[in-house]
Write a protein that holds these residues in place. Structure first.
Motif, PDB file in Angstrom:
ATOM      1  N   HIS A 141     -19.171   7.173 -45.249  1.00 23.14           N
ATOM      2  CA  HIS A 141     -19.213   8.226 -46.260  1.00 23.14           C
ATOM      3  C   HIS A 141     -20.626   8.794 -46.390  1.00 23.14           C
ATOM      4  CE1 HIS A 141     -17.928  10.426 -49.772  1.00 23.14           C
ATOM      5  NE2 HIS A 141     -19.039  10.025 -50.359  1.00 23.14           N
ATOM      6  N   ASN A 156     -21.743  10.766 -43.213  1.00 24.99           N
ATOM      7  CA  ASN A 156     -21.033  12.015 -42.962  1.00 24.99           C
ATOM      8  C   ASN A 156     -21.747  13.218 -43.558  1.00 24.99           C
ATOM      9  OD1 ASN A 156     -18.856  12.038 -41.309  1.00 24.99           O
ATOM     10  ND2 ASN A 156     -17.470  11.164 -42.829  1.00 24.99           N
ATOM     11  N   GLN A 157     -22.325  13.031 -44.737  1.00 24.80           N
ATOM     12  CA  GLN A 157     -22.952  14.162 -45.418  1.00 24.80           C
ATOM     13  C   GLN A 157     -24.144  14.708 -44.625  1.00 24.80           C
ATOM     14  OE1 GLN A 157     -21.070  14.840 -47.867  1.00 24.80           O
ATOM     15  NE2 GLN A 157     -20.287  12.944 -48.724  1.00 24.80           N
ATOM     16  N   PRO A 158     -25.159  13.842 -44.326  1.00 25.90           N
ATOM     17  CA  PRO A 158     -26.283  14.385 -43.545  1.00 25.90           C
ATOM     18  C   PRO A 158     -25.874  14.893 -42.169  1.00 25.90           C
ATOM     19  CG  PRO A 158     -26.527  12.013 -43.896  1.00 25.90           C
ATOM     20  CD  PRO A 158     -25.402  12.463 -44.758  1.00 25.90           C
ATOM     21  N   GLY A 205     -20.410  11.793 -36.284  1.00 29.76           N
ATOM     22  CA  GLY A 205     -19.543  11.657 -37.456  1.00 29.76           C
ATOM     23  C   GLY A 205     -18.202  11.040 -37.090  1.00 29.76           C
ATOM     24  N   ASP A 221     -22.613  17.078 -53.029  1.00 27.17           N
ATOM     25  CA  ASP A 221     -23.628  16.477 -52.171  1.00 27.17           C
ATOM     26  C   ASP A 221     -24.746  17.466 -51.879  1.00 27.17           C
ATOM     27  OD1 ASP A 221     -24.063  13.984 -50.233  1.00 27.17           O
ATOM     28  OD2 ASP A 221     -24.725  15.828 -49.223  1.00 27.17           O
ATOM     29  N   SER A 234     -27.292  17.527 -49.708  1.00 25.12           N
ATOM     30  CA  SER A 234     -27.622  17.989 -48.350  1.00 25.12           C
ATOM     31  C   SER A 234     -26.540  18.913 -47.808  1.00 25.12           C
ATOM     32  CB  SER A 234     -27.877  16.802 -47.418  1.00 25.12           C
ATOM     33  OG  SER A 234     -26.730  16.005 -47.312  1.00 25.12           O
ATOM     34  N   VAL A 235     -25.296  18.618 -48.135  1.00 27.88           N
ATOM     35  CA  VAL A 235     -24.227  19.498 -47.660  1.00 27.88           C
ATOM     36  C   VAL A 235     -24.310  20.851 -48.365  1.00 27.88           C
ATOM     37  CG1 VAL A 235     -21.728  19.846 -47.572  1.00 27.88           C
ATOM     38  CG2 VAL A 235     -22.685  17.597 -47.049  1.00 27.88           C
ATOM     39  N   ARG A 292     -13.502  17.066 -52.006  1.00 25.96           N
ATOM     40  CA  ARG A 292     -13.741  15.688 -52.448  1.00 25.96           C
ATOM     41  C   ARG A 292     -15.012  15.596 -53.241  1.00 25.96           C
ATOM     42  NH1 ARG A 292     -13.230  10.946 -48.035  1.00 25.96           N
ATOM     43  NH2 ARG A 292     -14.965  10.044 -49.160  1.00 25.96           N
ATOM     44  N   HIS A 314     -14.385  16.929 -44.635  1.00 19.36           N
ATOM     45  CA  HIS A 314     -15.499  16.020 -44.843  1.00 19.36           C
ATOM     46  C   HIS A 314     -16.063  15.426 -43.573  1.00 19.36           C
ATOM     47  CE1 HIS A 314     -17.637  14.178 -48.140  1.00 19.36           C
ATOM     48  NE2 HIS A 314     -16.952  15.039 -48.847  1.00 19.36           N
ATOM     49  N   GLY A 315     -16.627  16.274 -42.724  1.00 20.46           N
ATOM     50  CA  GLY A 315     -17.306  15.751 -41.549  1.00 20.46           C
ATOM     51  C   GLY A 315     -16.390  15.511 -40.369  1.00 20.46           C
TER      52      GLY A 315
END
Lengths: 375, 95
Positions: free
Chosen positions: A160, A163-165, A206, B14, B16-17, B58, B86-87
């Motif tokens: 989790h 995934n964001q960065p 990812g 988030d 960074s996103v 999410r 989500h990625g």
């Protein structure tokens, strides 16, 4: 050379064997009446054979088996469906003095003339050495599962977080690519290519993290239909070894006719053992020490298991984060028990929560769906 | 005189996103109005410039679908786009 023969001596031999076998042996008829009670049984239960012959064998059991044993036999007579005969299980027995102790029970069946008799062999596993061996087995099994669940939790949060960065990297690369003017300079084409590849690699990273997460969380779980009541009986017999010394009164309230639930047996036993041990630990210094474990079928095709103690209760300061890892009020342990329990229950499609007990103590509940978790 | 840039109201918890998506949209010629939660967006619902709303599905607290529901109940007239995945796939592959 002629073989020694047992004819005529077989009964004497049988009696001498029975007098020396360390396991208790109890013979009953098909109405549950005791026909024979071995020397080891006399020692184990505190009754002499004369006290119990002709009595209902249910007198040697704690509730709820005590009230239900007649029905177990009747069901077997009517359906022929074997729940224990030839299978054996870990369960709980009741001594003449009222305390209970964990046993391993094996039951065999024989016909004597037109009468059916059942023979129970009982092995007291509260006896320190055997219990420790047995517990060590279970604990190492549980520790293994525990490490796997911790790894699953870890991989899951890692995936989790990463995934964001990784998403951000892909976005920046693609945006930067679009800023490069088309065909102006030869290096621009190379620059575009580099950014396109960088974005692709970030997406690939990812996906790798996500696959790891799926592998760890689903790879090791083996589910089969199990009786929740049986899981509760076994887990409590094992978790409560030694609790007699703390004077804890234990009640099992098991709903009859619960459907089997598709579970990973070891994982659910780990959750139960965890909750029961916590409950016992919480009651050691309490004036009232009463533990109730209940099963019931809830709405929406769910089975609910409740573990209720009269202990110290849960401090408000930790209540909000009780299921987070590394939160503990104990001096030993990592504080991951409840976090792992939640991972396990949720991966089964159930829910786990707690509330204060009326008066004192804490009540933990968890649910398990009777049909498999929708995944 | 060039046209005023179109506005995207972006909601993602988030950091960074949110910033990277914002960067992407800006380089593609949009003006970005970013919010860290659905609640923050809903507070300013009445004064939002015309444009579209881009929601992450999410999020802790209200997720994207709940924000969308609240927007409908609050009489929102702007188009809503929900980002999923989500990625698993790139969030946006360009405008």
């Amino acid at each position: 050379m002629s073989r020694p023969t047992l004819v005529g001596e077989s009964e004497t031999l049988l009696r001498s064997i029975l007098a020396t076998v360390p396991d208790a042996m109890i013979v009953i008829d098909d109405h549950g009446r005791i026909l024979s009670f071995s020397a080891a049984a006399e020692k184990m239960f505190g009754y002499s054979e004369g006290d119990v012959v002709g009595e209902n064998v249910s007198m040697l059991m704690p509730s709820p088996d005590r009230e239900r044993h007649d029905k177990y036999i009747r069901d077997y007579r009517e359906t022929g469906e074997r729940k224990i005969i030839g299978i054996g299980r870990v369960t709980t027995a009741r001594h003449r003095d009222g305390y209970t102790f964990p046993i391993e029970l094996a039951v065999g069946e024989a016909a004597m003339g037109d009468q059916r008799i059942f023979t129970g062999f009982i092995h007291d596993i509260s006896e320190r050495r055997q219990t420790e061996l047995r517990l060590r087995d279970l604990q190492s099994e549980l520790a293994h599962v525990g490490r796997l669940s911790e790894m699953a939790s870890f991989a899951s949060s890692l995936a989790h977080e990463l995934n964001q960065p990784l998403t951000a990297i892909a976005n920046y690369c693609e945006a930067a690519r679009d800023l490069i003017p088309e065909g102006a300079h030869q290096n621009d084409a190379l620059l575009r290519e580099a950014l396109v590849e960088a974005a692709k690699e970030s997406v690939r990273a990812g996906q790798i993290v996500r696959r790891l997460r799926e592998f760890v969380s689903h790879g090791e779980s083996l589910r089969a239909p199990e009786s929740v009541n049986r899981l509760v009986t076994e887990a409590s017999a094992l978790a409560l070894v030694g609790s007699r010394e703390h004077g804890i009164e234990v009640q099992l309230q098991l709903a009859p006719d619960l459907d089997d639930v598709p579970v990973d047996r070891i994982q659910i036993q780990q959750v139960l053992t965890n909750l029961i041990r916590n409950a016992v630990d919480a009651m050691i210094d309490s004036p009232e020490r009463s533990l109730t474990i209940r099963t019931e079928s809830g709405p929406d095709r769910m089975v609910t298991v409740t573990v209720e103690d009269t202990g110290t209760g849960i401090a408000e300061s930790v209540a909000g984060q009780l299921f987070q890892p590394f939160i503990t009020s104990k001096t030993t342990g990592m504080g991951v028990g409840l976090s792992i329990s939640r991972t396990i229950i949720e991966s089964h499609g159930g829910r786990i929560w707690f509330e204060p007990n009326e008066g004192a103590g804490t009540v933990f509940h968890f649910t398990l769906p009777i049909v498999g978790a929708g995944e | 005189m060039s046209e005023a840039p179109k506005v995207v109201h972006l909601v993602d918890d988030d950091d960074s996103v949110r910033r990277s998506v914002g960067f992407m949209l800006k380089t593609s010629g949009f003006r970005v109005n970013a919010f860290a939660s659905g609640a923050d967006l809903l507070k300013e619902l009445k004064s939002l410039d015309p444009g579209c709303i881009l929601l992450d599905i999410r999020m802790p607290g209200m997720d994207g679908l709940q924000v969308q529901e609240a927007l409908n109940e609050g009489g929102n007239a702007l188009p809503v786009i929900i980002m999923t995945g989500h990625g698993d796939v790139p969030y946006l592959s360009g405008p």
